[in-house]
Enzyme design. Structure first.
Site, mmCIF file in Angstrom:
data_model
loop_
_atom_site.group_PDB
_atom_site.id
_atom_site.type_symbol
_atom_site.label_atom_id
_atom_site.label_comp_id
_atom_site.label_asym_id
_atom_site.label_seq_id
_atom_site.Cartn_x
_atom_site.Cartn_y
_atom_site.Cartn_z
ATOM 1 N N LEU A 1 -10.511 5.506 10.139
ATOM 2 C CA LEU A 1 -10.452 4.683 11.303
ATOM 3 C C LEU A 1 -12.142 4.119 11.595
ATOM 4 C CD1 LEU A 1 -8.628 6.987 13.892
ATOM 5 C CD2 LEU A 1 -7.871 4.975 12.418
ATOM 6 N N ASP B 1 0.782 -1.159 -0.087
ATOM 7 C CA ASP B 1 -0.262 -0.050 0.114
ATOM 8 C C ASP B 1 0.893 1.405 0.130
ATOM 9 O OD1 ASP B 1 -1.987 2.159 0.754
ATOM 10 O OD2 ASP B 1 -3.051 0.609 1.213
ATOM 11 N N CYS C 1 -14.952 5.725 -2.024
ATOM 12 C CA CYS C 1 -15.759 5.717 -0.860
ATOM 13 C C CYS C 1 -15.888 7.003 -0.449
ATOM 14 C CB CYS C 1 -15.143 4.679 0.052
ATOM 15 S SG CYS C 1 -13.681 5.015 0.943
ATOM 16 N N ARG D 1 -13.514 2.377 9.425
ATOM 17 C CA ARG D 1 -13.720 0.948 8.828
ATOM 18 C C ARG D 1 -12.595 0.031 8.763
ATOM 19 N NH1 ARG D 1 -13.509 4.981 5.647
ATOM 20 N NH2 ARG D 1 -11.886 4.848 3.906
#
Length: 255
Positions: free
Chosen positions: A68, A59, A187, A70
């Protein structure tokens, strides 16, 4: 395994569908996780909990406060830290017996082959089609199975792909070539429910374990090319089969 490790995984070992042979296989396995966000976080927790012996985390992002809600392995103290490194630190605290490698980098067509080398399965929870297709193509070329887990609002999609095998679809067979660009919804734009992401991540970990246990235990049924669609609003699950694209640029030339 030592007595303390046998005790740690006793609940797996007593399952006839896993057993001692299955647990030994998990301990010997190497999983590469692409993306340590909403899907990668719970997937890592359950793969580590299952005793997967080697985990590679990829990543290029850093932890933000909005994560935080999810991304369950991070805390307030991790804000600003690279996700791959913070995830590796969580893993080291959770089970120091597991081997972990963290790559703070973006996986691309140029480096994908090197980053997934030696993997028994790659679990892709990245958030854009360009990355997903680069990972899929690299998996086909390397002969590595791919577990794809994705989420859009209240719909999750999880599937295992073996495009390197004859008559099996790859991820590109599913989405085609049109999505190579990186312009897709996020998202941040669409919104996301933390518990829904956790469901998809855990489902992805389960799918990856099915790949690892193939030929070793009865749980080892990868269900290649079966796309499992989770509907969080209706609390339902349906499955559709992905056919191999006879003109796919990602896997036909490599079969």
């Amino acid at each position: 395994m030592t007595p303390d490790r046998l005790d740690r995984f006793a609940r797996h070992i007593v399952l006839p569908e896993v057993g001692a042979m299955g647990q030994a296989r998990l301990v010997q396995s190497h999983v590469v996780l692409v993306g340590m966000g909403g899907i990668g976080s719970p997937a890592l927790q359950y793969l580590a909990g299952a005793g997967v012996g080697r985990l590679t985390l990829i990543d290029d992002d850093v932890v933000e406060a909005s994560n935080l809600q999810r991304q369950t392995i991070y805390t307030q103290a991790d804000i600003g830290k690279p996700k791959a490194e913070a995830a590796a630190a969580w893993l080291a605290a959770f089970d120091p017996a597991l081997a972990v490698t963290a790559h703070v980098t973006r996986i691309t067509r140029d480096n994908a082959a090197e980053l997934i080398a030696g993997a028994d399965v790659v679990l892709d929870g990245s958030d854009n089609f360009a990355t997903r297709l680069a990972v899929s193509d690299a998996c086909v070329k390397a002969g590595v199975p791919l577990t794809s887990a994705a989420l859009g609002r209240f719909q999750g999609q999880v599937a295992n792909f073996a495009g390197h095998r004859p008559d099996h679809a790859c991820y590109r067979c599913f989405v085609g070539d049109a999505f190579d660009a990186e312009d897709c919804d996020t998202c941040a734009d669409q919104g996301v429910l933390g518990a829904m992401v956790g469901m998809v991540g855990a489902f992805g970990a389960m799918a990856a374990m099915r790949v690892l246990l193939e030929g070793v235990s009865t749980l080892g049924d990868p269900q290649w090319g079966q796309l499992h669609i989770l509907d969080g609003l209706k609390s339902s699950l349906r499955t559709m089969r992905i056919a191999k694209d006879t003109e796919c640029s990602g896997c036909i030339s490599d079969v």
